[in-house]
Design a protein around this motif. Sequence first.
Motif, PDB file in Angstrom:
ATOM      1  N   ILE A   1     -26.361 -37.474  58.324  1.00 33.76           N
ATOM      2  CA  ILE A   1     -25.114 -37.763  58.926  1.00 33.76           C
ATOM      3  C   ILE A   1     -25.592 -38.693  60.338  1.00 33.76           C
ATOM      4  CG2 ILE A   1     -23.072 -36.959  59.805  1.00 33.76           C
ATOM      5  CD1 ILE A   1     -23.605 -34.364  57.915  1.00 33.76           C
ATOM      6  N   HIS A   2     -24.797 -39.992  60.090  1.00 34.16           N
ATOM      7  CA  HIS A   2     -25.083 -40.634  61.341  1.00 34.16           C
ATOM      8  C   HIS A   2     -26.426 -40.932  61.841  1.00 34.16           C
ATOM      9  CE1 HIS A   2     -20.867 -38.862  62.103  1.00 34.16           C
ATOM     10  NE2 HIS A   2     -20.834 -39.778  61.012  1.00 34.16           N
ATOM     11  N   PRO A   3     -27.400 -41.044  60.907  1.00 30.23           N
ATOM     12  CA  PRO A   3     -28.811 -41.106  61.371  1.00 30.23           C
ATOM     13  C   PRO A   3     -29.181 -41.977  62.398  1.00 30.23           C
ATOM     14  CG  PRO A   3     -28.517 -42.399  59.394  1.00 30.23           C
ATOM     15  CD  PRO A   3     -27.192 -41.867  59.644  1.00 30.23           C
ATOM     16  N   TYR A   4     -30.482 -41.137  63.168  1.00 30.84           N
ATOM     17  CA  TYR A   4     -30.770 -41.885  64.343  1.00 30.84           C
ATOM     18  C   TYR A   4     -32.219 -42.594  64.187  1.00 30.84           C
ATOM     19  CZ  TYR A   4     -32.190 -41.733  69.384  1.00 30.84           C
ATOM     20  OH  TYR A   4     -32.418 -42.110  70.560  1.00 30.84           O
ATOM     21  N   PHE A   5     -32.199 -43.999  63.814  1.00 33.20           N
ATOM     22  CA  PHE A   5     -33.394 -44.693  63.966  1.00 33.20           C
ATOM     23  C   PHE A   5     -33.279 -45.520  64.761  1.00 33.20           C
ATOM     24  CE2 PHE A   5     -32.862 -42.817  59.683  1.00 33.20           C
ATOM     25  CZ  PHE A   5     -34.111 -42.501  59.225  1.00 33.20           C
ATOM     26  N   GLY A   6     -34.548 -46.453  65.243  1.00 27.30           N
ATOM     27  CA  GLY A   6     -34.287 -47.466  66.201  1.00 27.30           C
ATOM     28  C   GLY A   6     -35.754 -48.295  65.830  1.00 27.30           C
TER      29      GLY A   6
ATOM     30  N   PHE B   1     -38.617 -40.067  45.944  1.00 29.38           N
ATOM     31  CA  PHE B   1     -37.805 -39.662  46.937  1.00 29.38           C
ATOM     32  C   PHE B   1     -36.323 -39.204  46.363  1.00 29.38           C
ATOM     33  CE2 PHE B   1     -35.002 -40.101  50.769  1.00 29.38           C
ATOM     34  CZ  PHE B   1     -36.056 -39.858  51.802  1.00 29.38           C
ATOM     35  N   PRO B   2     -35.917 -38.067  46.736  1.00 26.61           N
ATOM     36  CA  PRO B   2     -34.440 -37.569  46.188  1.00 26.61           C
ATOM     37  C   PRO B   2     -33.522 -38.468  46.262  1.00 26.61           C
ATOM     38  CG  PRO B   2     -35.664 -35.988  47.660  1.00 26.61           C
ATOM     39  CD  PRO B   2     -36.257 -37.419  48.038  1.00 26.61           C
ATOM     40  N   ASN B   3     -32.344 -38.149  45.638  1.00 26.30           N
ATOM     41  CA  ASN B   3     -31.146 -38.673  45.805  1.00 26.30           C
ATOM     42  C   ASN B   3     -30.707 -38.575  47.308  1.00 26.30           C
ATOM     43  OD1 ASN B   3     -30.648 -39.417  43.049  1.00 26.30           O
ATOM     44  ND2 ASN B   3     -30.176 -37.316  42.659  1.00 26.30           N
ATOM     45  N   VAL B   4     -29.968 -39.667  47.754  1.00 28.30           N
ATOM     46  CA  VAL B   4     -29.447 -39.863  49.220  1.00 28.30           C
ATOM     47  C   VAL B   4     -27.876 -40.260  49.361  1.00 28.30           C
ATOM     48  CG1 VAL B   4     -30.015 -40.893  51.302  1.00 28.30           C
ATOM     49  CG2 VAL B   4     -31.773 -40.430  49.757  1.00 28.30           C
ATOM     50  N   LEU B   5     -27.396 -39.378  50.036  1.00 27.63           N
ATOM     51  CA  LEU B   5     -26.007 -39.719  50.618  1.00 27.63           C
ATOM     52  C   LEU B   5     -26.179 -40.021  52.096  1.00 27.63           C
ATOM     53  CD1 LEU B   5     -22.874 -39.956  50.506  1.00 27.63           C
ATOM     54  CD2 LEU B   5     -22.812 -37.477  50.411  1.00 27.63           C
ATOM     55  N   VAL B   6     -25.628 -41.201  52.595  1.00 28.14           N
ATOM     56  CA  VAL B   6     -25.714 -41.370  53.910  1.00 28.14           C
ATOM     57  C   VAL B   6     -24.267 -41.671  54.637  1.00 28.14           C
ATOM     58  CG1 VAL B   6     -26.613 -43.020  55.743  1.00 28.14           C
ATOM     59  CG2 VAL B   6     -27.841 -42.772  53.678  1.00 28.14           C
ATOM     60  N   PHE B   7     -23.960 -40.719  55.628  1.00 31.08           N
ATOM     61  CA  PHE B   7     -22.593 -40.949  56.236  1.00 31.08           C
ATOM     62  C   PHE B   7     -22.870 -41.535  57.590  1.00 31.08           C
ATOM     63  CE2 PHE B   7     -22.131 -36.973  53.804  1.00 31.08           C
ATOM     64  CZ  PHE B   7     -20.729 -37.095  53.365  1.00 31.08           C
ATOM     65  N   VAL B   8     -21.944 -42.642  57.588  1.00 31.01           N
ATOM     66  CA  VAL B   8     -21.706 -43.243  58.922  1.00 31.01           C
ATOM     67  C   VAL B   8     -20.387 -43.235  59.218  1.00 31.01           C
ATOM     68  CG1 VAL B   8     -23.757 -45.054  58.297  1.00 31.01           C
ATOM     69  CG2 VAL B   8     -21.377 -45.586  57.804  1.00 31.01           C
ATOM     70  N   ALA B   9     -20.080 -43.483  60.583  1.00 30.60           N
ATOM     71  CA  ALA B   9     -19.065 -43.538  61.449  1.00 30.60           C
ATOM     72  C   ALA B   9     -18.423 -44.673  61.721  1.00 30.60           C
ATOM     73  CB  ALA B   9     -18.886 -42.413  62.419  1.00 30.60           C
TER      74      ALA B   9
ATOM     75  N   PHE C   1     -21.877 -46.141  67.679  1.00 31.40           N
ATOM     76  CA  PHE C   1     -22.772 -47.174  68.228  1.00 31.40           C
ATOM     77  C   PHE C   1     -23.822 -47.569  67.237  1.00 31.40           C
ATOM     78  CE2 PHE C   1     -26.356 -47.585  71.079  1.00 31.40           C
ATOM     79  CZ  PHE C   1     -26.423 -48.788  71.645  1.00 31.40           C
ATOM     80  N   LEU C   2     -24.294 -46.353  66.573  1.00 29.36           N
ATOM     81  CA  LEU C   2     -25.537 -46.380  65.545  1.00 29.36           C
ATOM     82  C   LEU C   2     -25.116 -46.522  64.264  1.00 29.36           C
ATOM     83  CD1 LEU C   2     -27.470 -43.224  66.859  1.00 29.36           C
ATOM     84  CD2 LEU C   2     -27.813 -45.563  67.421  1.00 29.36           C
ATOM     85  N   LYS C   3     -23.775 -47.175  63.799  1.00 29.32           N
ATOM     86  CA  LYS C   3     -23.592 -47.376  62.535  1.00 29.32           C
ATOM     87  C   LYS C   3     -24.677 -48.339  61.792  1.00 29.32           C
ATOM     88  CE  LYS C   3     -19.812 -49.668  59.822  1.00 29.32           C
ATOM     89  NZ  LYS C   3     -18.519 -50.430  59.767  1.00 29.32           N
ATOM     90  N   GLU C   4     -24.763 -49.507  62.735  1.00 32.72           N
ATOM     91  CA  GLU C   4     -25.819 -50.291  61.881  1.00 32.72           C
ATOM     92  C   GLU C   4     -26.913 -49.791  61.563  1.00 32.72           C
ATOM     93  OE1 GLU C   4     -24.663 -54.812  64.262  1.00 32.72           O
ATOM     94  OE2 GLU C   4     -25.463 -52.962  65.539  1.00 32.72           O
ATOM     95  N   ARG C   5     -27.510 -48.804  62.034  1.00 30.33           N
ATOM     96  CA  ARG C   5     -28.603 -48.065  61.862  1.00 30.33           C
ATOM     97  C   ARG C   5     -28.701 -47.346  60.661  1.00 30.33           C
ATOM     98  NH1 ARG C   5     -32.954 -50.630  64.934  1.00 30.33           N
ATOM     99  NH2 ARG C   5     -32.154 -50.793  66.941  1.00 30.33           N
ATOM    100  N   GLY C   6     -27.340 -46.694  60.425  1.00 29.06           N
ATOM    101  CA  GLY C   6     -27.185 -46.047  59.328  1.00 29.06           C
ATOM    102  C   GLY C   6     -27.097 -46.791  58.078  1.00 29.06           C
TER     103      GLY C   6
ATOM    104  N   ARG D   1     -26.240 -43.368  48.318  1.00 29.78           N
ATOM    105  CA  ARG D   1     -24.836 -43.808  48.517  1.00 29.78           C
ATOM    106  C   ARG D   1     -24.425 -43.856  49.877  1.00 29.78           C
ATOM    107  NH1 ARG D   1     -22.287 -38.845  44.670  1.00 29.78           N
ATOM    108  NH2 ARG D   1     -23.683 -38.978  43.007  1.00 29.78           N
ATOM    109  N   LEU D   2     -23.575 -44.821  50.209  1.00 28.24           N
ATOM    110  CA  LEU D   2     -23.171 -44.695  51.621  1.00 28.24           C
ATOM    111  C   LEU D   2     -21.679 -44.417  51.914  1.00 28.24           C
ATOM    112  CD1 LEU D   2     -23.923 -45.936  54.609  1.00 28.24           C
ATOM    113  CD2 LEU D   2     -23.259 -47.976  53.900  1.00 28.24           C
ATOM    114  N   MET D   3     -21.411 -43.634  52.836  1.00 32.79           N
ATOM    115  CA  MET D   3     -19.986 -43.299  52.827  1.00 32.79           C
ATOM    116  C   MET D   3     -19.893 -43.519  54.474  1.00 32.79           C
ATOM    117  SD  MET D   3     -17.691 -41.591  50.764  1.00 32.79           S
ATOM    118  CE  MET D   3     -18.823 -40.555  49.636  1.00 32.79           C
TER     119      MET D   3
END
Length: 308
Positions: free
Chosen positions: A181-186, A240-248, A252-257, A273-275
């Motif tokens: 949920i709103h993952p933090y990468f950089g 790698f397992p199935n993935v559901l990524v949430f962005v808001a 500010f970090l939406k692009e990263r997600g 999936r991207l939500m």
Amino acid sequence: MDTTVIESSEFIKVLSDGSVERFIPLTAPASLNLYNGYKCKDVTIDPLKPITARMFIPSTAVAAATLPVLVYFHGGGFCIGSTTWLGYHHFLGDLSATSESIVLSVDYRLAPENKLPIAYEDCYASLIWLTQTAESWLRNADLSRVFLSGDSAGGNIAHQVAIRAIRDKKCPVRIVGVIPIHPYFGSEKRTELEMRQGSSEDVKSNDMFWRLSIPEGVNRDYEGCNLEHMEVSVPEWSRFPNVLVFVAGLDFLKERGVAYAEFLKEKGVKEVRLMETKDEKHVFHVFRPDSESTRLLQKQLKEFMYNI
């Protein structure tokens, strides 16, 4: 000897003598009394480090034959946060009841006292604990249906723990889904949002948390930060397992997600999936656990868990 502040934000201060002062919001105690369809208690994963967790179990556990397990890692730039925070407590308790799952919310050791990859190692230890404990609340747990989730830095951790589970041929649980949920990468390279006029305060805070959390002598191209620098083999990506990524939408970090979801697709991960939650900010579900957007997010989480 006088101490000076060497890193500071509204959430954390790091002093020259090595001491750390953290913002502490309202917290909630664990309770064995049934509330809103769930009850919870605190458990110890490793007393020596220490690693603790809060476990939530839905009222349906009494009748259910088996329940999926969702292991959750809180956010906070690897430097702040706790499963005891009021927002996390209510969000995860309600999620346990809504999704009819056992939720294990892990309190890992924080940076800068414990820099990465310690958080990854602590959180992976929670998977081992699931099979080695005599915890009675896990008697209905289906350890062949384990999901990893977390917000912000916790979303980053969920990814890293999934990689460790793939590499550990003796991993005792089966990870079937990863839900950041709103993952933090950089990275050292800025995104468009980071370079946008008016983003200076967000960038300053973001840089500080990465500076405090990554190992000494590396920059934001560290593999725990920069997706492109993660050394993962093709066979590992295929598992790698199935993935559901949430962005808001207002994050500010939406692009990263979004980039994370695209990155996984490019690597051949079978289902990604991207939500997007429109008109919401970073980790809104923690600050407003009773909001309509949060209820929708919980429903979407449940649907993913029961349809893969």
